[in-house]
Motif scaffolding. Sequence first.
Motif, PDB file in Angstrom:
ATOM      1  N   ARG A  77      42.572  45.129  37.540  1.00  0.00           N
ATOM      2  CA  ARG A  77      42.547  45.583  38.929  1.00  0.00           C
ATOM      3  C   ARG A  77      41.584  44.745  39.760  1.00  0.00           C
ATOM      4  N   GLU A  78      40.414  44.428  39.195  1.00  0.00           N
ATOM      5  CA  GLU A  78      39.449  43.568  39.891  1.00  0.00           C
ATOM      6  C   GLU A  78      40.039  42.187  40.139  1.00  0.00           C
ATOM      7  N   ALA A  79      40.696  41.642  39.123  1.00  0.00           N
ATOM      8  CA  ALA A  79      41.296  40.315  39.257  1.00  0.00           C
ATOM      9  C   ALA A  79      42.386  40.306  40.318  1.00  0.00           C
ATOM     10  N   LYS A  97      37.999  45.797  51.799  1.00  0.00           N
ATOM     11  CA  LYS A  97      39.330  45.320  51.432  1.00  0.00           C
ATOM     12  C   LYS A  97      39.453  45.196  49.918  1.00  0.00           C
ATOM     13  N   ARG A  98      38.402  44.705  49.261  1.00  0.00           N
ATOM     14  CA  ARG A  98      38.429  44.588  47.795  1.00  0.00           C
ATOM     15  C   ARG A  98      38.607  45.965  47.172  1.00  0.00           C
ATOM     16  N   SER A  99      37.883  46.947  47.683  1.00  0.00           N
ATOM     17  CA  SER A  99      37.993  48.313  47.157  1.00  0.00           C
ATOM     18  C   SER A  99      39.376  48.890  47.389  1.00  0.00           C
ATOM     19  N   GLU A 100      39.929  48.681  48.568  1.00  0.00           N
ATOM     20  CA  GLU A 100      41.277  49.173  48.857  1.00  0.00           C
ATOM     21  C   GLU A 100      42.305  48.551  47.911  1.00  0.00           C
ATOM     22  N   LYS A 156      44.701  50.254  44.833  1.00  0.00           N
ATOM     23  CA  LYS A 156      46.170  50.143  44.862  1.00  0.00           C
ATOM     24  C   LYS A 156      46.733  49.484  43.594  1.00  0.00           C
ATOM     25  N   ALA A 157      45.915  48.679  42.933  1.00  0.00           N
ATOM     26  CA  ALA A 157      46.394  47.928  41.771  1.00  0.00           C
ATOM     27  C   ALA A 157      46.503  48.833  40.548  1.00  0.00           C
TER      28      ALA A 157
END
Length: 101
Positions: A48-50, A33-36, A40-41
């Motif tokens: 994007r990580e945040a 989910k974090r990667s998805e 998308k960000a």
Amino acid sequence: MAEKALDFIRDKAGAYAEAKAQTRQLDHYRKIKRSEMFLKAAGTVAEREAKAETSEEYKAIVDGLAASEEVENKLKWQLTGAQEKLRVYQTMSANYRKATS
């Protein structure tokens, strides 16, 4: 005492295995989910990580993972306690046999 400990281990082993599997599954799902969400960000890598890690969906997964780990650890320590009771019983039995022979 030994019989109760053995019964407890038998009765809880499946629940512990289930909890452990659920914890691993949730951990993998969290990474997916974090990667998805990262993909998308928009923005810099840090942005994007945040965005991925502060989303409500990601937080819900992390909360679920924490709850799963709590169940897993509770069962683990209950099973460890039952195993220790068996060790105490074995020691007491060995000491009794030694004293009566």
